[in-house]
Design a protein around this motif. Structure first.
Motif, mmCIF file in Angstrom:
data_model
loop_
_atom_site.group_PDB
_atom_site.id
_atom_site.type_symbol
_atom_site.label_atom_id
_atom_site.label_comp_id
_atom_site.label_asym_id
_atom_site.label_seq_id
_atom_site.Cartn_x
_atom_site.Cartn_y
_atom_site.Cartn_z
ATOM 1 N N ASP A 48 0.862 -1.184 0.000
ATOM 2 C CA ASP A 48 0.000 0.000 0.000
ATOM 3 C C ASP A 48 0.902 1.239 0.000
ATOM 4 O OD1 ASP A 48 -1.683 2.153 0.542
ATOM 5 O OD2 ASP A 48 -2.904 1.024 1.968
ATOM 6 N N PRO A 49 1.189 1.790 -1.184
ATOM 7 C CA PRO A 49 2.150 2.896 -1.259
ATOM 8 C C PRO A 49 1.719 4.146 -0.490
ATOM 9 C CG PRO A 49 1.095 2.560 -3.376
ATOM 10 C CD PRO A 49 0.677 1.422 -2.498
ATOM 11 N N LYS A 50 0.417 4.415 -0.424
ATOM 12 C CA LYS A 50 -0.036 5.580 0.337
ATOM 13 C C LYS A 50 0.275 5.386 1.821
ATOM 14 C CE LYS A 50 -4.022 8.415 1.568
ATOM 15 N NZ LYS A 50 -5.462 8.616 1.414
ATOM 16 N N MET A 51 -0.081 4.234 2.372
ATOM 17 C CA MET A 51 0.213 3.944 3.784
ATOM 18 C C MET A 51 1.715 3.913 4.032
ATOM 19 S SD MET A 51 -2.363 3.777 5.787
ATOM 20 C CE MET A 51 -1.569 3.026 7.181
ATOM 21 N N PHE A 52 2.466 3.384 3.071
ATOM 22 C CA PHE A 52 3.920 3.323 3.213
ATOM 23 C C PHE A 52 4.492 4.731 3.316
ATOM 24 C CE2 PHE A 52 8.271 2.873 1.476
ATOM 25 C CZ PHE A 52 8.769 2.006 2.418
ATOM 26 N N TYR A 53 4.004 5.623 2.474
ATOM 27 C CA TYR A 53 4.481 7.001 2.543
ATOM 28 C C TYR A 53 4.028 7.670 3.845
ATOM 29 C CZ TYR A 53 5.219 11.889 1.964
ATOM 30 O OH TYR A 53 5.614 13.174 2.207
ATOM 31 N N MET A 54 2.730 7.572 4.142
ATOM 32 C CA MET A 54 2.179 8.268 5.312
ATOM 33 C C MET A 54 2.702 7.678 6.630
ATOM 34 S SD MET A 54 0.129 10.519 3.891
ATOM 35 C CE MET A 54 -1.282 11.013 4.820
ATOM 36 N N GLY A 55 2.814 6.352 6.710
ATOM 37 C CA GLY A 55 3.178 5.701 7.960
ATOM 38 C C GLY A 55 4.655 5.476 8.158
#
Length: 169
Positions: A78-85
């Motif tokens: 999950d690239p969005k979660m990877f970036y955000m988290g």
């Protein structure tokens, strides 16, 4: 500064608009984003990691020490979660150092899960457990923990469990 990008297969691009998350672009793609400082593209490699191995020794309740050999593979799911988290809390770039830190965090999570699965049993129960089922259970527990990073363990095998020879006191 032109805003032109190329994403190869198994790559994601996280687009930041004025420093804030905007959207995710999935590779194999060529395109344009607004030039810097308006938009910025953070590249994330989503290919599976190489096969990781480690040995873990644990003292069980009946005071014997067992060794557990583990192999696992992980990847960004999950690239969005990877970036955000994960990335936004660090350097915004997925460097070798961050990859090593992430691998270590996953390893620690696997060790904690092994403890949860092994410390409730005695030596005989541990040595007769089905390693495939044990590996599957550990993988599921670990994925519940690391999902906040946008990463998943996609393969986890318990290669073997063995008694560590102990010297008499």
């Amino acid at each position: 500064s032109t805003g032109f990008y190329y994403l190869s297969e198994n790559m994601y691009g996280v687009v930041l608009y004025r420093g804030e998350f905007s959207r995710v672009i999935k590779g194999l793609k060529v395109g344009l984003i607004k030039p810097y400082p308006f938009e910025r593209l953070i590249l994330i490699d989503a290919s599976a990691s190489y096969l990781q191995y480690f040995d873990y020794n644990i003292k069980i309740p009946d005071l014997k020490t067992i060794g557990v050999k583990v192999q696992f593979v992980y990847q960004v799911t999950d690239p969005k979660m990877f970036y955000m988290g994960y990335l936004s809390n660090n350097s915004h770039k997925y460097t070798k150092e961050l990859r090593d830190i992430l691998r270590e965090q996953i390893t620690v999570s696997i060790k904690k899960s092994i403890n949860q699965n092994v410390l409730k049993d005695d030596y005989h129960e541990i040595m007769t457990k089905n390693l495939t089922i044990m590996g599957h259970d550990i993988k599921n527990q670990v994925n519940q923990t690391i999902t906040k990073y946008g990463v998943s363990v996609i393969k986890l095998n318990i290669v073997n469990v063995h008694l560590i020879n102990q010297l008499p006191n």
